[in-house]
Motif scaffolding. Sequence first.
Motif, PDB file in Angstrom:
ATOM      1  N   ASN A  69       0.816  -1.213   0.000  1.00  0.00           N
ATOM      2  CA  ASN A  69       0.000   0.000   0.000  1.00  0.00           C
ATOM      3  C   ASN A  69       0.851   1.265   0.000  1.00  0.00           C
ATOM      4  N   LEU A  70       1.946   1.237   0.748  1.00  0.00           N
ATOM      5  CA  LEU A  70       2.822   2.419   0.797  1.00  0.00           C
ATOM      6  C   LEU A  70       3.453   2.687  -0.566  1.00  0.00           C
ATOM      7  N   ASN A  71       3.917   1.656  -1.241  1.00  0.00           N
ATOM      8  CA  ASN A  71       4.484   1.853  -2.576  1.00  0.00           C
ATOM      9  C   ASN A  71       3.421   2.331  -3.556  1.00  0.00           C
ATOM     10  N   PHE A  72       2.192   1.816  -3.422  1.00  0.00           N
ATOM     11  CA  PHE A  72       1.087   2.298  -4.256  1.00  0.00           C
ATOM     12  C   PHE A  72       0.859   3.791  -4.008  1.00  0.00           C
ATOM     13  N   GLY A  73       0.845   4.182  -2.731  1.00  0.00           N
ATOM     14  CA  GLY A  73       0.648   5.585  -2.385  1.00  0.00           C
ATOM     15  C   GLY A  73       1.744   6.470  -2.946  1.00  0.00           C
ATOM     16  N   LEU A  74       2.982   5.998  -2.902  1.00  0.00           N
ATOM     17  CA  LEU A  74       4.101   6.769  -3.452  1.00  0.00           C
ATOM     18  C   LEU A  74       3.916   7.001  -4.953  1.00  0.00           C
ATOM     19  N   LYS A  75       3.451   5.992  -5.651  1.00  0.00           N
ATOM     20  CA  LYS A  75       3.272   6.110  -7.098  1.00  0.00           C
ATOM     21  C   LYS A  75       2.087   7.004  -7.460  1.00  0.00           C
ATOM     22  N   GLN A  76       1.126   7.136  -6.547  1.00  0.00           N
ATOM     23  CA  GLN A  76      -0.019   8.019  -6.770  1.00  0.00           C
ATOM     24  C   GLN A  76       0.284   9.471  -6.398  1.00  0.00           C
ATOM     25  N   ALA A  77       1.324   9.676  -5.606  1.00  0.00           N
ATOM     26  CA  ALA A  77       1.594  10.997  -5.018  1.00  0.00           C
ATOM     27  C   ALA A  77       1.954  12.036  -6.085  1.00  0.00           C
ATOM     28  N   LYS A  78       1.383  13.221  -5.924  1.00  0.00           N
ATOM     29  CA  LYS A  78       1.648  14.333  -6.835  1.00  0.00           C
ATOM     30  C   LYS A  78       2.605  15.361  -6.212  1.00  0.00           C
ATOM     31  N   GLY A  79       2.871  15.225  -4.931  1.00  0.00           N
ATOM     32  CA  GLY A  79       3.670  16.222  -4.228  1.00  0.00           C
ATOM     33  C   GLY A  79       5.161  16.078  -4.439  1.00  0.00           C
ATOM     34  N   GLU A  80       5.865  17.162  -4.156  1.00  0.00           N
ATOM     35  CA  GLU A  80       7.329  17.168  -4.201  1.00  0.00           C
ATOM     36  C   GLU A  80       7.914  16.497  -2.963  1.00  0.00           C
ATOM     37  N   TYR A  81       7.112  16.491  -1.884  1.00  0.00           N
ATOM     38  CA  TYR A  81       7.531  15.882  -0.623  1.00  0.00           C
ATOM     39  C   TYR A  81       6.513  14.830  -0.202  1.00  0.00           C
ATOM     40  N   ILE A  82       7.010  13.820   0.510  1.00  0.00           N
ATOM     41  CA  ILE A  82       6.166  12.736   1.013  1.00  0.00           C
ATOM     42  C   ILE A  82       6.207  12.740   2.540  1.00  0.00           C
ATOM     43  N   ALA A  83       5.042  12.705   3.168  1.00  0.00           N
ATOM     44  CA  ALA A  83       4.957  12.533   4.620  1.00  0.00           C
ATOM     45  C   ALA A  83       4.188  11.242   4.903  1.00  0.00           C
ATOM     46  N   ARG A  84       4.491  10.624   6.021  1.00  0.00           N
ATOM     47  CA  ARG A  84       3.839   9.365   6.402  1.00  0.00           C
ATOM     48  C   ARG A  84       3.079   9.564   7.702  1.00  0.00           C
ATOM     49  N   VAL A  85       1.952   8.861   7.818  1.00  0.00           N
ATOM     50  CA  VAL A  85       1.264   8.820   9.107  1.00  0.00           C
ATOM     51  C   VAL A  85       0.577   7.469   9.234  1.00  0.00           C
ATOM     52  N   ASP A  86       0.647   6.883  10.410  1.00  0.00           N
ATOM     53  CA  ASP A  86      -0.114   5.671  10.702  1.00  0.00           C
ATOM     54  C   ASP A  86      -1.505   6.072  11.179  1.00  0.00           C
ATOM     55  N   SER A  87      -2.457   5.180  11.033  1.00  0.00           N
ATOM     56  CA  SER A  87      -3.863   5.516  11.277  1.00  0.00           C
ATOM     57  C   SER A  87      -4.217   5.646  12.751  1.00  0.00           C
ATOM     58  N   ASP A  88      -3.231   5.537  13.641  1.00  0.00           N
ATOM     59  CA  ASP A  88      -3.500   5.738  15.067  1.00  0.00           C
ATOM     60  C   ASP A  88      -2.623   6.828  15.678  1.00  0.00           C
ATOM     61  N   ASP A  89      -1.805   7.483  14.858  1.00  0.00           N
ATOM     62  CA  ASP A  89      -0.939   8.555  15.357  1.00  0.00           C
ATOM     63  C   ASP A  89      -1.536   9.924  15.058  1.00  0.00           C
ATOM     64  N   VAL A  90      -1.003  10.945  15.708  1.00  0.00           N
ATOM     65  CA  VAL A  90      -1.579  12.287  15.616  1.00  0.00           C
ATOM     66  C   VAL A  90      -0.470  13.305  15.357  1.00  0.00           C
ATOM     67  N   PHE A  91      -0.653  14.136  14.323  1.00  0.00           N
ATOM     68  CA  PHE A  91       0.302  15.207  14.027  1.00  0.00           C
ATOM     69  C   PHE A  91       0.080  16.395  14.969  1.00  0.00           C
TER      70      PHE A  91
END
Length: 325
Positions: A69-91
């Motif tokens: 899923n992460l590699n899929f997300g990277l290939k879909q990404a349009k941004g110049e930068y990539i940030a990651r978050v897990d579904s239970d963490d909070v920014f």
Amino acid sequence: MISIIMSCFNAEKYIAETIKSIIVQTYVDFEFIIIDDNSDDKTVDIIKGFQDKRIRLFINEENRGLTVNLNFGLKQAKGEYIARVDSDDVFIKNKLEVQKKYFDRNPEVGLIGTNAYIYGTKKVIKMPITYSQILGSITLYNPFIHSSIMVKKDVIMKYLYNELFRHSQDYELWSRLVFNEKVININKPLLKYRIHENQISKKLETSQNVLSSEIKSNIIEKVMTLSENHKKIFINSLQLMNVKSVVLKDVKKVYQDIYLSHTFLDSNSERYFKKQLWSFYDRLTYYIIKNNHFKVYYSEISFWPINRFNLMSKLIWIKKKVGLK
């Protein structure tokens, strides 16, 4: 633009708070790529309840696992930068802004992580900060909190996640990336990291230890020369695995060999590695004495560069602390 990538599976308990912490960020130029991994609870309904055009939701028809899923997300990404978050963490509210400003001021840096609060407390998980410190620690442990990182897309696309690693995929990626790209951690907690029994790292601890051992073995081959037996003793001692069969005086010799054979970037990396190596040896000693697996022969212990008197004094203090006679 920043592309934030999150994979989720049956995350109904915490995902709403995670999404809220993203959409209220002070830095607003981002897209939020969410890949639902065929959840059978209310996760998708919760996600669809957020009416924010920056959210791009992809729903798998079958469970594919985090790494894919992460590699899929990277290939879909349009941004110049990539940030990651897990579904239970909070920014923290200004996380993206702080990291983007650091990139703007330091264009030579390829990846930035941060410290983190343990969710619900004021306790801070402190990570190695400088590039030298990160190189001095990656042999011993994962130097980044996955949900804290922001990385240039053109950097991470050169490596991608290794899909043979269903777990510990971030550590495996860093083990390849950090030797070729400049990386740092910001010395601020910009994330609330949640620890609970249902998180993947808790559920799959044994599997992660096995994969972590493989990653450490690969890193060791890059930075030092060790026999297979010494490598096994070293990795087991780091993860407190199979210590009943390990003799402390043998571990001492292994740790001496590790330090002497390690290739360092600079003196700062060497000092940090030395400090961290001693910390792990100290932890192992404490664990062994506390669990009384075998008799410790003080007269045979002399870990360089700590002199024998200081180490013996520390061991005696540890022994008293855990109440052994």
